[in-house]
Structures are given as C-alpha cells and as structure tokens.
Write an enzyme that holds these catalytic residues in place. Sequence first.
Site, short mmCIF file in Angstrom:
data_model
loop_
_atom_site.label_atom_id
_atom_site.label_comp_id
_atom_site.label_asym_id
_atom_site.label_seq_id
_atom_site.Cartn_x
_atom_site.Cartn_y
_atom_site.Cartn_z
N GLU A 35 50.11 30.02 37.84
CA GLU A 35 49.30 29.13 38.67
C GLU A 35 49.18 27.82 37.89
O GLU A 35 48.80 27.84 36.71
CB GLU A 35 47.91 29.75 38.88
CG GLU A 35 47.09 28.91 39.83
CD GLU A 35 45.68 29.42 40.08
OE1 GLU A 35 45.36 30.57 39.70
OE2 GLU A 35 44.90 28.63 40.63
N ARG A 260 48.19 43.04 29.32
CA ARG A 260 48.18 41.68 28.83
C ARG A 260 48.34 41.63 27.33
O ARG A 260 47.84 42.53 26.63
CB ARG A 260 46.80 41.07 29.10
CG ARG A 260 46.74 40.26 30.31
CD ARG A 260 45.34 39.79 30.60
NE ARG A 260 45.41 39.32 31.97
CZ ARG A 260 45.63 38.05 32.30
NH1 ARG A 260 45.67 37.12 31.38
NH2 ARG A 260 45.76 37.71 33.55
N LYS A 270 42.47 30.78 30.40
CA LYS A 270 42.72 29.36 30.68
C LYS A 270 41.41 28.60 30.85
O LYS A 270 41.32 27.44 30.49
CB LYS A 270 43.58 29.21 31.94
CG LYS A 270 45.06 29.43 31.66
CD LYS A 270 45.90 28.97 32.82
CE LYS A 270 46.12 30.11 33.79
NZ LYS A 270 47.09 29.80 34.84
#
Length: 559
Positions: A35, A260, A270
């Site tokens: 994204e 992850r 982020k």
Amino acid sequence: METNERKYSNFITEIIDEDLKSGRYKKVHTRFPPEPNGFLHIGHAKSICLNFGLAEDYGGLCNLRFDDTNPEKEEDIYVKSIIEDIKWLGFDWGDRLYYASDYFEQLYEYAVQLIKKGKAYVDSLSAEEISEYRGTPTTPGKESPYRNRTVEENLDLFERMRAGEFKDGEHVLRAKIDMASPNMNLRDPVMYRIKHAHHHRTGNKWCIYPMYDWAHGQSDSIEGITHSICTLEFENHRPLYNWFLDELGIHHPRQIEFARLNLNYTVMSKRKLLELVENNYVDGWDDPRMPTLSGMRRRGYTPESIRNFADRVGVAKRDGIIDIALLEHSVREDLNKRAWRVLAVLRPLKITITNFPSGETEWLDAVNNPEDESYGKRKIPFSNEIYIEEGDFQEEPHKKFYRLAPGREVRLRYAYIIKCEEVIKDENGNVIELKCTYDPDTKSGSGKSNKKVKGTIHWVSAKHAIDAEVRLYDRLFSVENPAGDKEKDFKEFINPNSLEILQNCKVEPGLADATLDKHYQFERTGYFYLDSKYSTKEKPVFNRTVSLRDTWAKIAKKK
Ligand code: ATP
Ligand code: MG
C-alpha cells in the site's frame, strides 16, 4: 521443474509443489502488493524476496501491484520510493506494474453482479451502528434493518452512491453473508464506503472506494495470481476472500500465510515510522537508523546482504522476533568481501616523528582488499607528521594495553615501528601531541628486521590527509521491544545516543574520490559508506554501516 534444482524448500514450496503436481496450476505467478502509504522496510524486503524469489525459483512471474484503495493516506512519493527500493534490491517485474485503482471499474462491475445475485446490499446504518450490530467474537451480530432491500433498490442506491448523490458515511455496500458467523470477517463485511476524496491516480473520478478486503482478492484474481502469499493476520480473512471468488466464479488463487518478520530494537509499523519522521525524531524516512530500505541503503547496507538475510530467516508459520545481530552479520559478511580497505583516523592525536626528514614523503604499499587480490594495491603517503587514534595511546597503560605508551613501541600499519619518546600536554594537562622516533629497518614487508611488537595501529599522514565527518550509529531504541509495553509510548525508548557525529576526522587522501558505488572498511573501526545527503566535495561525510565486531558470530559459537 524438479525439486532438487531449486533454491528454496519450505512449507510454502511444499504447497506449490502439490499444486503443480495436482494440476491445479500450471505455472507460478506471485505478486508483491504494497500500500503506497509509507516507505518500505526490512519486513517488506522479506516479502519481496519471498514473492520474487519463488517466482524466479519456479520459472514463473511476480507482479508489483500497488494496493491503493485508501485515497487519504496514499501519495505518489511513496509509489516512487517503493519502485526505487525494489529495483535496488535487484528484482524486476517486467511490464507488470499494476495498481488496484486500475481495477476500480471492474470491481464495481463485480459488486453489481453480487447485488444482482442477492449477495450484497446497501446499508444505511451509521458506522457506529454497524460496529454495534456486528456483535463480538463470542456473541452473534444482529441483522441490519436494511439487509432485505430488493435487488432493484440496491442497484439504484449503489449507482447513486457512485454518482455522488450522498455524503460520506450515508450508505455503504455490504456483502450478505452471515451475521452469526463465528468468523467476524464474514458478518456482512463492508465492500464500499463513500469518500469524497482525491485519489493519487484516479483524481476525483470516484467518490466510492472499495475496502481492502474487497479489492485485494479480486485484484489477485484479475492478474491470474496463482499463489497469494500474505502475512498471518490475513488467515481469518481467507474464508471471506474465498467466498467472494466463489460467488463471482472467477479465477481462484491459493492464499498462503506466513509469519511477519519482526526485528528486535526497532519498530516496523508504518504508522510508528511515520510518527518518527513527522515529529523529527529522525532525519526523514531514509535516516540511516531507520529499518527502511532507503535508510539501510543510505547507511551502506548492500542489496545482497539484505537478500541473504531474508533467505537466512526463512519462512515461519508462527510469529517470532529475529535478532538484529543476524542482519548485521549478513551485512558484514558481504562487506568483508567487497569493501575497499583504507586508513582513517576518527579521533586524531598528532605525532611528530623526529628522525624522519621534514618535507619528505615516502609512498608505501597498502593492500586494498585481503579477501580479493583483484582489488590490487595502492600507495599511501608517510611523513614526519601523522595522526593516530586518541584511543591508541595511554599515558599510564593498563595491563592488557599493547599499543602506544611512553617509552613503548607499536607498529604502524603498512609502515614502520615507532617509539614514543615524549608526551606534550596543553595547560590543562591534556595530551595534545606525541614525539616519536621511527626505526627505518622495520618497514613492513621489507624483511630487514625481525623486531616484533604486540600492537599494530592505523594512522594517516597529517599533511596529506583530508578532513571528513563521520557519523556513528547505535540502535535507534534502547530496549528490545520498544512497542511491547502497551502502557508506554514507544518513543520513550528512543536511544538518545543513537547518533554520534565526529567532525574532525582525518582520512587518507584517496577518499577525496569516494563514491557511492564503493563500500569502505576503515581498518580497525568498521565499514563505512559515503552519505548521499550531506557529503560535499569539500568535506565528505561517511556513515558507519556496521562496526567490525560480529556479535552474531559469537552468539552462534556459544550455541
Ligand atoms: P499496513 O498496516 O499499512 O497494511 P503493512 O506493513 O502490511 O502495513 P503493506 O503495504 O500492506 O504494509 O505491505 C505489503 C506487503 O508486505 C504485504 O503483503 C505484507 O503482508 C508484507 N509485509 C509487511 N510487513 C511485513 C513484515 N514485517 N514481514 C513480512 N512481510 C511483511
Ligand atoms: Mg498490509
């Protein structure tokens, strides 16, 4: 392709092998779907290496697709930085650069299909009501009073939503699945919301935007992705993605989840990284202390070392935390092979060599890289005034100190053995200069004398050295898991000593031509890389990429 020809073997390749064997898919097609709302970090690098790596391994393809469904947080600078970072890592998506926003029209058509099938409806509850009606993981949700609108009414309202007749939040489009499902994701999830917002690519064309969960699986399907690899938090979303694909009857990728990548002494969200940038805790997304790829690049990490690290950590099915020392180990391993060795003094102490003729320069041979002969040799200047490292002299040497002290001898790397004859101090008693003599018979490699000393130190010729600034980095956080304490703000754990700037360093003259395509080892002090932001022709600035001490190798040895 035979299994034994491939580079990777893990639970993901086992699934892929099965799929190829059973004929479910004939080739492998993956994608990396960022994204564009921030810069890429080392966790993304793991996902990039995995997706592009698997495609390479199976002779397949990997797309780059921007999942740009949220107009408010997404910007072009992020798109640019992401493209640059993936290229830098060394991966190539050919002509397959896509955007979820390319599919807005198709996604709208798909939504209309679901409405027509009676599988989606326009809901007019408020956001608060929707969340209240959803229930909890242990209690079923409640059906919306708008759930049984007719197909015609739904089609009409949905069209008018798109046409901009309503305000933000007035209506949403929802999938009609099961308000009592034990999986909350299946309780009539929202597919579209109204947002009168400018999108970085579609401008003001749309005022309804697809939710990530609605866009993601269909985008994979449109691109013919065979294996949608994602992180564990999407495991619970898989039944929903399957439901959408099955109801639409379109190409069905297989979703595989892995854990992850988490690293200690850093944060990887982020949102948190953006907070550090926006509040100037760091010098931008590419601050060399950031876990971002742009930060690591600026600091001097190589793409190869990051790819090796990603391979080393492998893929896991359960969350864990990787020691950042392993990443640094991979960096050292790679830099050891490629770095140009040079002499540089970070905290200079002047020495006058009283028996070397002033005004004369002797050019000595120095090896550029002991790991690789092809790097050759260079000449370095020696003269009657040199600098050594402050820390390489002790006036009252402690027991295990084998370097310079009054009356003692030490070897100068690539040069001679010198002896400290006199210590000169300023009015406050600080040592400001040493007077030494050198022994002309002890030139390195000459074989003339077999005098032995215990210490060898680095140095530069004062007349010839150039000035440089050096930046030393420590971990950005002083605790292993800065985001782990829910009571405290992670910013409280920022290490106040994570950056040390040394302004008066003296480096060998050849470093005036330092470039960004070379990595350097300043002998005895670490690996260094020219700073792309602050370096000038007049005064180069070097970032210490890593020190020389490999803490990982030590840990691994103990195990
Ligand atoms: P957000 O919370 O904004 O979604 P994100 O880190 O998931 O943050 P994306 O841009 O959605 O960011 O990530 C792109 C891809 O990278 C996704 O497929 C995601 O699963 C993967 N990814 C992100 N962080 C990690 C990580 N720490 N380890 C492995 N893969 C990751
Ligand atoms: Mg994400």
